[in-house]
Design an enzyme around this catalytic site. Structure first.
Site, PDB file in Angstrom:
ATOM      1  N   GLU A  47       0.860  -0.870  -0.033  1.00 45.68           N
ATOM      2  CA  GLU A  47       0.021  -0.035   0.040  1.00 45.68           C
ATOM      3  C   GLU A  47       0.919   1.205  -0.010  1.00 45.68           C
ATOM      4  OE1 GLU A  47      -3.359   2.319   2.870  1.00 45.68           O
ATOM      5  OE2 GLU A  47      -2.852   0.205   3.137  1.00 45.68           O
ATOM      6  N   ASP A  58      -5.678   9.857   9.608  1.00 49.36           N
ATOM      7  CA  ASP A  58      -4.250   9.280   9.811  1.00 49.36           C
ATOM      8  C   ASP A  58      -3.858  10.059  11.237  1.00 49.36           C
ATOM      9  OD1 ASP A  58      -3.287   7.813   7.555  1.00 49.36           O
ATOM     10  OD2 ASP A  58      -3.287   9.667   6.308  1.00 49.36           O
TER      11      ASP A  58
END
Length: 271
Positions: A47, A58
């Site tokens: 990824e 995040d």
């Protein structure tokens, strides 16, 4: 190698698939490519995160990595070039993690088409509920990209059914409600989430958010695959080798008994 083949290979070896996450351009362009070469021997899929100025999903580690990559000039064009270089190194599935804004800024058809040409297998869209823009999802699939969406422990069974109907490639199960980051232990709810998703789709399920070592990897290995991001990015941030951490996590992914086999998915792009 297809996505299903990558998951099936890991299962045949009695373990969950390992999906390392790296931020494009972090700690530098050259450092990113060195990190890719370090993780590839351990990775079943990879990824690659597109740096973004407002990465709401995040945690602080990946936020810092994105900020630094952007300050050093990383861009969508730069990420395209890196994906192309990574594809030259491996046949393993490559997934681009991107927030929706860069897709819209470039134009979905252009964005998806260029990343497909560069060698991406699929896209992970953390801030796009697929039923809110099925046309965009369909466009990505028609261009040839697999589409991956996130589900959380709070997702209802009805929500799970809706999301997996739009998914191809695999389904991303978020282990915790919140942002990415390292944790000493994953909540028990992750097992139930994986069970509920697998009851509604033949696609592989990968668990992410919070995997930081052997113990958390073993907890997450109830799924078909495990995404490891913040722990790797932190190691890069601190200038440490990634190999010891990857070896430890791979040990945690090994199962005494293999999970039930993956069914060959007949899912096709939405029509």
């Amino acid at each position: 190698m297809t996505t299903l083949e990558a998951f099936a290979k890991a299962r045949s070896e009695g373990r969950a698939a390992l999906i390392p996450y790296l931020t494009a351009g972090f700690p530098s362009r050259e450092g990113f490519l060195q990190a890719v070469e370090e993780v590839l021997p351990y990775a079943d899929l990879l990824e690659i995160g597109l740096p973004y100025s407002d990465p709401l999903g995040d945690g602080p580690v990946i936020q810092r990595a994105s900020e630094l990559a952007l300050r050093k000039g990383m861009s969508v064009q730069g990420a395209l070039e890196l994906v192309r270089e990574v594809r030259a190194l491996t046949e393993k599935p490559l997934f681009l993690m991107t927030y929706l804004n860069p897709v819209l800024a470039w134009g979905p058809e252009r964005f998806f088409g260029l990343f497909k040409q560069a060698g991406a297998t699929g896209v992970i869209l953390p801030d796009l509920p697929p039923d809110e823009d099925p046309g965009l999802v369909r466009l990505a699939q028609e261009i040839g990209l697999e589409t991956v969406f996130l589900l959380a422990p709070t997702s209802t069974d009805a929500r799970i059914a809706t999301v997996v109907r739009h998914a191809t490639g695999f389904v991303y199960a978020v282990s915790v409600t919140g942002v990415t980051g390292m944790r000493e232990r994953l909540p028990e709810e992750v097992k139930d989430l994986v069970r509920r998703i697998k009851a509604r789709t033949a696609l592989p399920v990968a668990v992410g958010f919070g995997v930081s070592g052997k113990a958390t990897a073993a907890q997450a290995a109830v799924a078909d695959g495990v995404v490891v991001g913040s722990a790797l990015v932190r190691a890069l941030e601190e200038g440490r080798s990634l190999a010891p951490l990857l070896q430890e996590i791979r040990q945690g992914l090994q199962r005494l008994e293999a999970n039930p086999g993956l069914k060959e998915s007949s899912k096709k792009p939405l029509s």
